[in-house]
Design an enzyme around this catalytic site. Structure first.
Site, PDB file in Angstrom:
ATOM      1  CG  ASP A 292      -5.752  -5.657   1.558  1.00 24.15           C
ATOM      2  OD1 ASP A 292      -6.632  -6.295   2.169  1.00 24.15           O
ATOM      3  OD2 ASP A 292      -4.726  -5.219   2.094  1.00 24.15           O
TER       4      ASP A 292
ATOM      5  CG  ASP B  54      -3.646  -7.545   8.450  1.00 26.50           C
ATOM      6  OD1 ASP B  54      -3.014  -7.956   7.459  1.00 26.50           O
ATOM      7  OD2 ASP B  54      -4.484  -6.624   8.388  1.00 26.50           O
TER       8      ASP B  54
ATOM      9  CB  CYS C 272      -5.169  -9.616   1.142  1.00 31.03           C
ATOM     10  SG  CYS C 272      -4.730  -8.824   2.693  1.00 31.03           S
TER      11      CYS C 272
ATOM     12  CG  ASP D 209      -1.992   0.931   1.254  1.00 27.02           C
ATOM     13  OD1 ASP D 209      -2.086   1.709   0.294  1.00 27.02           O
ATOM     14  OD2 ASP D 209      -2.796   0.900   2.205  1.00 27.02           O
TER      15      ASP D 209
HETATM   16  C1  GLA Z   1      -4.230  -4.805   5.022  1.00 27.55           C
HETATM   17  C2  GLA Z   1      -3.367  -5.999   4.690  1.00 27.55           C
HETATM   18  C3  GLA Z   1      -1.932  -5.718   5.056  1.00 27.55           C
HETATM   19  C4  GLA Z   1      -1.455  -4.484   4.302  1.00 27.55           C
HETATM   20  C5  GLA Z   1      -2.374  -3.311   4.589  1.00 27.55           C
HETATM   21  C6  GLA Z   1      -2.036  -2.132   3.711  1.00 27.55           C
HETATM   22  O1  GLA Z   1      -4.349  -4.631   6.380  1.00 27.55           O
HETATM   23  O2  GLA Z   1      -3.836  -7.149   5.306  1.00 27.55           O
HETATM   24  O3  GLA Z   1      -1.104  -6.804   4.762  1.00 27.55           O
HETATM   25  O4  GLA Z   1      -1.451  -4.765   2.927  1.00 27.55           O
HETATM   26  O5  GLA Z   1      -3.738  -3.655   4.381  1.00 27.55           O
HETATM   27  O6  GLA Z   1      -2.864  -1.054   3.931  1.00 27.55           O
END
Ligand code: GLA
Length: 732
Positions: free
Chosen positions: A479, A549, A527, A368
């Site tokens: 995601d 996470d 994700c 991100d």
């Molecule tokens: C989510 C994903 C993380 C990461 C963040 C980025 O929480 O699970 O691994 O990529 O977003 O914002």
């Protein structure tokens, strides 16, 4: 032939290698469920069911004075609300005349080679030429509303898939208020429910409890599979364990609102209904229109949980996951998220990438923060073009540089979301879900795009495929970082708003399907804030999903353990991260983090600048070990050797090569003790007559000794130690 019809007895039997499933059509067209369980070779099981007059359970009109038969008591295949079955039902409708009745009677059936598909939704598919399909057509004699019950049979994995198609063959419009995929009646036995609950950073925790006289519900109304309740349940007998006992698994192949109800009725029959959640679900069916439910993957084991898990593991690897990486070796990756979060630029990224390449890492994933005005999580979602302030040479320049280092380049996206502070939202505020005159809930300060709209899906397809066309991107992490709320489409009329939650999911599948078909070389990883959308439907587009996470290995053990009941390790995204861990603050050895992450797709997610030369050396060894064991781990049979519910101070699990030629035992002390007890485990799945040689010191053991006598680890001390031991079968 795995589907057999005995015409004289109107008996339909489905046989897999070890299981049988049987139904019978009676003289009035009612479809009875007779049996599901261990294989009975098509023996007629109708003798099991004894009709009786039960007070306050009425009788179909057609039977007049015969009070011994009631829809409220007999086992069925698909049950409707409003005509006398007071238990949980699979379907509820309103008819054109305002009535609620739907009374489905057998019309016909068809047996076909191959596996059915469902328009717009992913399904289990056949890659071994073994599947067969049964379609049973039922119809309401008055409204002509028709239900087609689909059964897909996969004999070698003891799997039967089920779904339903509801067709309006009548003259008037019908509204579906509930349309489940399956009803499974289990008339005899006492069962425990095993389900997988949790929360963000703690997904798929195992809970087992005896059923009580109630209706229990495992569900999500979050618009997504959810971290909270995985759409997978097991019903097992009270004494079932890893190696013994009857276990029925039901897994829902769907990524939106879901609901599994389990009822113990007045006669102690158990009924399970599974399908799309009926909350805010209203589906209009005009004459000639049909509605397809997603499918349920059903499996049965009479040999405990391990066999049930093996059935699902095998099926998901071979008949759910697709594409180039389904069975190909996947690259060891590094992801910059926990290394940099949003604070990066090209120089920082390349510095990380250079170190990663030196360690033997094969794929660099930029997470991100690379696009639009995304410098924190309050802005930028929706603007899928590179931020050249951070990355002056664009994604193309960065990807090329990473490729020059000998690594593949991968990218994070979150297509379904938008920030108010984005170009996309300023141009198309009506593309986000929000009920008229209301401010929608925000989650991580973002809104949800209306994926039921074609223009939204097209925009996302165009912008993401442009990225994939222009730069050499070989991996995508997809995601989804908030639950869905305020479901209201500005592109649909008032009377269609009850369809939007499901149409959202169909839009997601369409986008995933278009992108994965157009870019077959790209490895996709699912994700949703970790494992918030971990289900077989997503796995049919991306063969791996970021499991959680939470990257703390001691927490991960629990998450991987729970997930393993239904899902193979080849689907579980797992990384070695920093110590102290960013989620829990716990300090663990690098070795322990490696042992745990290796039971997944394996990668790294930490700031390599902070590692010592010794750590880096250890990482090189870990990568070499992972590659050495790659096929044993990813394709071997997985055995849970400890029961987390028993609260043992260590956890152990094992991989055995399918030909029995080698095995890898993994053990982590998750609760270190002073003056520790010995750690003793019994191995599984070996050839009892073969001799196995331990890598470390060449010592020799018979398979029987390791399985029946077991193996004792040397005493270990320190924080959360781990061990990995590898045995190879001696050539005869
Ligand atoms: C989510 C994903 C993380 C990461 C963040 C980025 O929480 O699970 O691994 O990529 O977003 O914002």
């Amino acid at each position: 032939m795995s589907i057999i019809y005995q015409r004289e007895r109107k008996l339909l039997t489905i046989e897999t290698e070890n299981t049988s499933y049987q139904m019978q059509i009676d003289g009035n067209g009612f479809l009875h469920h007779l049996y599901y369980g261990r294989r009975i070779d098509a023996a007629e099981m109708s003798y099991l069911h004894v009709n009786a007059d039960r007070g306050f359970s009425g009788n179909p009109y057609v039977l007049r004075n015969n009070r011994t038969f009631s829809l409220d008591t007999f086992p069925q295949e698909y049950t409707s609300f409003g005509v006398g079955d007071y238990r949980i039902n699979s379907i509820a409708v309103t008819n054109g005349d305002g009535s609620y009745a739907a009374d489905f009677r057998y019309l016909s059936h068809e047996i076909m080679p191959g596996k059915y598909t469902i328009p717009g939704m992913p399904t289990v598919y056949d890659d071994r030429g073994e599947a067969e399909t049964l379609v049973i057509t039922m119809q309401d004699p008055v409204t002509k509303l028709t239900v087609k019950l689909y059964y897909g049979v996969f004999p070698s994995t003891d799997v039967i898939t089920r779904c339903a198609e509801i067709v309006n063959n009548g003259q008037e419009e019908v509204t579906l208020l509930k349309a489940d995929s399956i009803c499974l009646d289990m008339p005899f036995g006492k069962w425990d429910l095993v389900h997988f609950h949790g929360r963000h950073c703690l997904e798929r925790q195992v809970e087992r409890s005896p059923l009580i006289h109630s209706i229990q519900t495992i569900a999500s109304k979050r618009g997504m599979t959810s971290h909270h309740h995985n759409p997978f349940v097991i019903l097992c007998d009270h004494r079932a364990d890893e190696d013994h006992g009857d276990c029925f698994g039901l897994m829902f192949m769907y990524s939106g609102n879901h609901k599994t109800e389990i009822e113990v009725d007045q006669l102690e029959n158990v009924r399970v209904c599974m399908g799309i959640h009926d909350a805010q679900f209203r589906w209009k069916l005009s004459t000639g229109e049909s509605f397809h439910t997603p499918e349920v993957i059903l499996s049965f084991s009479s040999q405990g949980f391990t066999k049930l898990s093996h059935n699902y593991h095998d099926l998901i690897r071979h008949n759910v996951c697709r594409g180039k990486y389904k069975l190909a070796q996947r690259p060891v990756l590094i992801n910059n998220w926990e290394a940099t979060y949003f604070d990066f630029n090209e120089e920082k990224i390349l510095h990380l990438a250079r170190q990663a390449a030196e360690l033997g890492i094969e794929l660099f994933v930029l997470d991100d923060g690379w696009f639009g005005s995304r410098n924190d999580d309050n802005a930028g979602l929706g603007d899928w073009f590179v931020n050249t302030e951070k990355l002056p040479h664009g994604l193309t320049g960065l990807a090329d540089e990473v490729n020059r280092l000998g690594m593949k380049f991968g990218l994070w996206i979150e297509p379904e979301m938008v920030n108010e502070n984005s170009q996309l939202y300023r141009e198309h505020p009506d593309w986000a879900f929000a009920a008229p005159h209301r401010s929608p809930m925000t989650g991580r300060n973002q809104l949800v795009l209306d994926m039921s709209r074609k223009d939204v899906v097209d925009y996302l397809y165009e912008s993401i495929s442009k990225l994939l066309r222009e730069s050499h991107i070989e991996y995508i992490k997809w995601d989804m970082n908030r639950p869905i709320s305020d479901v209201y489409s500005h592109g649909a009329p008032r009377e269609r708003q009850g369809e939007i939650s499901h149409r959202y999911v169909l839009g997601v599948y369409e986008l995933m399907n278009r992108l994965t078909s157009a870019f077959p070389e790209v490895l996709f990883e699912g994700c949703a804030g970790g494992g918030g959308r971990f289900d077989p439907a997503i796995l049919s587009y991306s063969p791996q999903i970021w499991l959680s996470d939470d990257t703390d290995p001691i927490e991960r053990i629990k998450i991987q353990y729970g997930s393993s009941f239904g899902y193979p390790v080849s689907t579980m995204g797992a990384h070695v991260s920093a110590s102290p861990n960013h989620q829990t603050g716990r300090t663990t050895p690098l070795k322990t983090r490696g042992v745990v992450a290796m039971s997944g797709t394996f990668g790294y997610e930490l700031d390599l600048n902070k590692l010592s030369a010794q750590d880096k050396e250890e990482i090189r060894t870990q990568i070499a070990d992972f590659k050495r064991y790659y096929w044993l781990i990813q394709d071997g049979e997985y055995y849970r050797l400890t029961d987390l519910e028993e609260g043992s101070f260590y956890t152990a699990w094992q991989f055995v090569a399918r030909d029995g030629s080698e095995t890898l035992v993994n053990m982590v002390v998750n609760s270190p003790q002073p003056n520790s007890l010995l750690i003793h485990i019994r191995l599984k799945g070996l050839d009892p007559e073969a001799v196995y040689v331990l890598d470390n010191d060449g010592s020799r053991y018979s398979g029987a000794a390791l399985m029946y006598g077991g193996f004792t680890f040397p005493l270990m001390s320190g924080d959360y130690p781990a061990e990995q031991i590898h045995f190879v079968r001696e050539q005869a």
